[in-house]
Design a protein around this motif. Structure first.
Motif, PDB file in Angstrom:
ATOM      1  N   UNK A 242       0.870  -1.178   0.000  1.00 40.65           N
ATOM      2  CA  UNK A 242       0.000   0.000   0.000  1.00 40.65           C
ATOM      3  C   UNK A 242       0.906   1.227   0.000  1.00 40.65           C
ATOM      4  N   UNK A 243       0.780   2.019  -1.063  1.00 40.57           N
ATOM      5  CA  UNK A 243       1.636   3.188  -1.259  1.00 40.57           C
ATOM      6  C   UNK A 243       0.776   4.440  -1.265  1.00 40.57           C
ATOM      7  N   UNK A 244       1.133   5.416  -0.436  1.00 43.47           N
ATOM      8  CA  UNK A 244       0.423   6.690  -0.402  1.00 43.47           C
ATOM      9  C   UNK A 244       1.130   7.672  -1.329  1.00 43.47           C
ATOM     10  N   UNK A 245       0.464   8.021  -2.427  1.00 40.32           N
ATOM     11  CA  UNK A 245       1.011   9.018  -3.354  1.00 40.32           C
ATOM     12  C   UNK A 245       0.527  10.407  -2.946  1.00 40.32           C
ATOM     13  N   UNK A 246       1.456  11.363  -2.912  1.00 40.74           N
ATOM     14  CA  UNK A 246       1.098  12.745  -2.605  1.00 40.74           C
ATOM     15  C   UNK A 246       0.719  13.464  -3.906  1.00 40.74           C
ATOM     16  N   UNK A 281      11.771  -5.543  -4.817  1.00 37.12           N
ATOM     17  CA  UNK A 281      12.494  -4.631  -5.712  1.00 37.12           C
ATOM     18  C   UNK A 281      11.607  -4.190  -6.868  1.00 37.12           C
ATOM     19  N   UNK A 282      10.788  -5.107  -7.394  1.00 34.12           N
ATOM     20  CA  UNK A 282       9.881  -4.738  -8.486  1.00 34.12           C
ATOM     21  C   UNK A 282       8.895  -3.672  -8.028  1.00 34.12           C
ATOM     22  N   UNK A 283       8.364  -3.835  -6.815  1.00 32.65           N
ATOM     23  CA  UNK A 283       7.438  -2.831  -6.293  1.00 32.65           C
ATOM     24  C   UNK A 283       8.153  -1.496  -6.129  1.00 32.65           C
ATOM     25  N   UNK A 284       9.374  -1.514  -5.583  1.00 30.14           N
ATOM     26  CA  UNK A 284      10.123  -0.284  -5.351  1.00 30.14           C
ATOM     27  C   UNK A 284      10.348   0.485  -6.649  1.00 30.14           C
ATOM     28  N   UNK A 285      10.793  -0.219  -7.674  1.00 28.75           N
ATOM     29  CA  UNK A 285      11.062   0.446  -8.958  1.00 28.75           C
ATOM     30  C   UNK A 285       9.757   0.905  -9.604  1.00 28.75           C
ATOM     31  N   UNK A 286       8.723   0.081  -9.505  1.00 27.81           N
ATOM     32  CA  UNK A 286       7.450   0.406 -10.157  1.00 27.81           C
ATOM     33  C   UNK A 286       6.858   1.701  -9.618  1.00 27.81           C
ATOM     34  N   UNK A 297       3.060   2.603   3.167  1.00 29.91           N
ATOM     35  CA  UNK A 297       2.166   2.243   4.266  1.00 29.91           C
ATOM     36  C   UNK A 297       2.350   0.773   4.653  1.00 29.91           C
ATOM     37  N   UNK A 298       2.496  -0.088   3.660  1.00 28.69           N
ATOM     38  CA  UNK A 298       2.755  -1.521   3.842  1.00 28.69           C
ATOM     39  C   UNK A 298       3.470  -2.031   2.598  1.00 28.69           C
ATOM     40  N   UNK A 299       4.330  -3.051   2.772  1.00 31.82           N
ATOM     41  CA  UNK A 299       4.808  -3.656   4.013  1.00 31.82           C
ATOM     42  C   UNK A 299       6.047  -2.906   4.511  1.00 31.82           C
ATOM     43  N   UNK A 300       6.385  -2.996   5.788  1.00 35.72           N
ATOM     44  CA  UNK A 300       7.569  -2.292   6.292  1.00 35.72           C
ATOM     45  C   UNK A 300       8.862  -2.781   5.661  1.00 35.72           C
ATOM     46  N   UNK A 301       8.889  -4.037   5.166  1.00 31.63           N
ATOM     47  CA  UNK A 301      10.109  -4.560   4.538  1.00 31.63           C
ATOM     48  C   UNK A 301      10.473  -3.825   3.260  1.00 31.63           C
ATOM     49  N   UNK A 302       9.520  -3.053   2.711  1.00 31.77           N
ATOM     50  CA  UNK A 302       9.782  -2.340   1.466  1.00 31.77           C
ATOM     51  C   UNK A 302      10.699  -1.140   1.678  1.00 31.77           C
ATOM     52  N   UNK A 303      10.706  -0.567   2.881  1.00 30.62           N
ATOM     53  CA  UNK A 303      11.497   0.646   3.135  1.00 30.62           C
ATOM     54  C   UNK A 303      12.996   0.416   2.925  1.00 30.62           C
ATOM     55  N   UNK A 304      13.636  -0.613   3.551  1.00 35.20           N
ATOM     56  CA  UNK A 304      15.069  -0.825   3.284  1.00 35.20           C
ATOM     57  C   UNK A 304      15.366  -1.155   1.822  1.00 35.20           C
ATOM     58  N   UNK A 309      17.788   0.496  -3.381  1.00 35.50           N
ATOM     59  CA  UNK A 309      17.654   0.903  -4.786  1.00 35.50           C
ATOM     60  C   UNK A 309      18.109   2.341  -4.956  1.00 35.50           C
ATOM     61  N   UNK A 310      17.761   3.208  -4.011  1.00 25.86           N
ATOM     62  CA  UNK A 310      18.164   4.612  -4.082  1.00 25.86           C
ATOM     63  C   UNK A 310      19.680   4.754  -4.079  1.00 25.86           C
ATOM     64  N   UNK A 311      20.366   3.998  -3.201  1.00 27.12           N
ATOM     65  CA  UNK A 311      21.830   4.059  -3.144  1.00 27.12           C
ATOM     66  C   UNK A 311      22.451   3.553  -4.438  1.00 27.12           C
ATOM     67  N   UNK A 312      21.895   2.510  -4.997  1.00 25.28           N
ATOM     68  CA  UNK A 312      22.445   1.978  -6.246  1.00 25.28           C
ATOM     69  C   UNK A 312      22.304   2.993  -7.382  1.00 25.28           C
ATOM     70  N   UNK A 313      21.160   3.644  -7.452  1.00 21.06           N
ATOM     71  CA  UNK A 313      20.964   4.663  -8.483  1.00 21.06           C
ATOM     72  C   UNK A 313      21.907   5.845  -8.285  1.00 21.06           C
ATOM     73  N   UNK A 314      22.123   6.239  -7.010  1.00 16.74           N
ATOM     74  CA  UNK A 314      23.039   7.355  -6.740  1.00 16.74           C
ATOM     75  C   UNK A 314      24.453   7.006  -7.155  1.00 16.74           C
TER      76      UNK A 314
END
Length: 342
Positions: A242-246, A281-286, A297-304, A309-314
């Motif tokens: 569950x992703x909250x888009x602003x 990872x697919x959810x993160x990139x998507x 919002x869910x799941x908490x495992x998605x945050x790390x 992914x952010x560090x790899x892109x940087x």
């Protein structure tokens, strides 16, 4: 009370809306007596509409196949043209018209004479569509047969492909649901005793003869489209996100599809995206490539995983910068008029 002409049109519409009606049901809908219903049925027959009648207590009326096309202000050529056009629209050639085209196709094929059916089939077999690879093609006759089974509340037997295997399933069809790329059937699976969502392009045509009538069960959800979207985009997967888009739902919607996930408005400034995957990872990139600020919002495992992914892109951006001494000019694409057309 309706006048005679308006009542005949209403009667015809009722006969086209489902397969069988008792005289009492028609009389109740039209607010007339049984004798008036019988007279109106005779008038429709005089106009060329093939209305079949079954005598007895359990008898009734149904719109059958006629020897000639009923007067729809269409000649044979026009009827063939309309049928072919509806088939093309129902299978996705015209965006936004698929469901309306399928309803119209089911009504037209119900009364189309066999000689015109042969002409339509001959035309379809001689045409090779030039299509892309974004959607699987669905047989128009299969769609029309499933739509008729949904309307008439008849069980159907499916030959359903999953991978290299084909399974026989008996279902009570409820609704056809269309996404930008696929058709889905929501049905009660009598063998599994539960609701199931079937991809229509995986059903092997043709269907068998319609089975026994059934009493419709309460649907699994009041919003059929939302239920099917969840079934195909989240339910089968190990991770539910569950992703909250602003951003407003209207801005996010063009960047997603019902097969990728379901959007739910929170307020005029934000919305929640429900999706599933077997890979975090697919959810993160998507969600990242949609271009909107968001929170998990869910799941908490998605945050790390997002941090990884952010560090790899940087790191990729930092290591690539020294090698980019100048921005290359994009290759010029040839104009359409420059392509060879024979």
């Amino acid at each position: 009370m309706l006048d005679t002409s308006a009542r005949l049109l209403r009667l015809l519409s009722l006969l086209q809306s489902r397969a069988d009606w008792t005289g009492a049901e028609l009389a109740g809908r039209l607010e007339v007596g049984l004798r008036t219903v019988r007279r109106d049925i005779d008038r429709l027959r005089e106009l060329g509409y093939p209305v079949d009648a079954t005598p007895g207590v359990a008898g009734g009326y149904r719109l059958g196949h006629g020897a000639a096309l009923p007067p729809l202000l269409l000649d044979d050529e026009e009827a063939v043209a309309v049928t072919i056009s509806l088939r093309m629209a129902a299978t996705g050639s015209v965006a936004g018209l698929e469901e309306a085209a399928l309803r119209a196709l089911a009504k037209l094929q119900q009364v189309l004479p066999s000689r015109l059916r042969h002409r339509v089939t001959a035309f379809q077999s001689s045409v090779v569509p030039l299509t892309g690879t974004v959607a699987e093609r669905v047989d128009a006759d299969l769609l029309a047969a499933i739509a008729a089974a949904c309307r008439d509340r008849r069980r159907i037997r499916l030959r359903y492909r999953r991978g290299d295997q084909e399974q026989a399933r008996e279902v009570e069809p409820y609704r056809l649901v269309h996404t930008p790329h696929r058709w889905y059937l929501l049905a009660w699976d009598t063998g599994r005793k539960d609701w199931r969502t079937f991809r229509v392009d995986r059903i092997t045509p043709p269907l068998g003869q319609p089975g026994a009538r059934f009493t419709p069960r309460p649907p699994p959800h009041e919003d059929t489209a939302a239920y099917v979207s969840t079934s195909i985009s989240a339910a089968p997967y190990a991770y539910q996100a569950r992703i909250l888009f602003h951003a407003p739902l209207a801005e996010v919607a063009p960047h997603t599809s019902p097969t990728a996930g379901r959007l739910e408005a929170v307020d005029e400034h934000s919305c929640v995206f429900h999706a599933g995957s077997n890979s975090l990872r697919e959810i993160a990139v998507h969600v990242a490539v949609k271009g909107f600020d968001f929170e998990v919002l869910d799941p908490p495992e998605l945050v790390p995983v997002l941090q990884e992914v952010s560090e790899r892109l940087r790191r990729a951006a930092d290591s690539s910068r020294p090698h980019l001494t100048a921005v290359p000019r994009p290759l010029r694409r040839p104009d359409k008029t420059e392509t060879r057309n024979g």
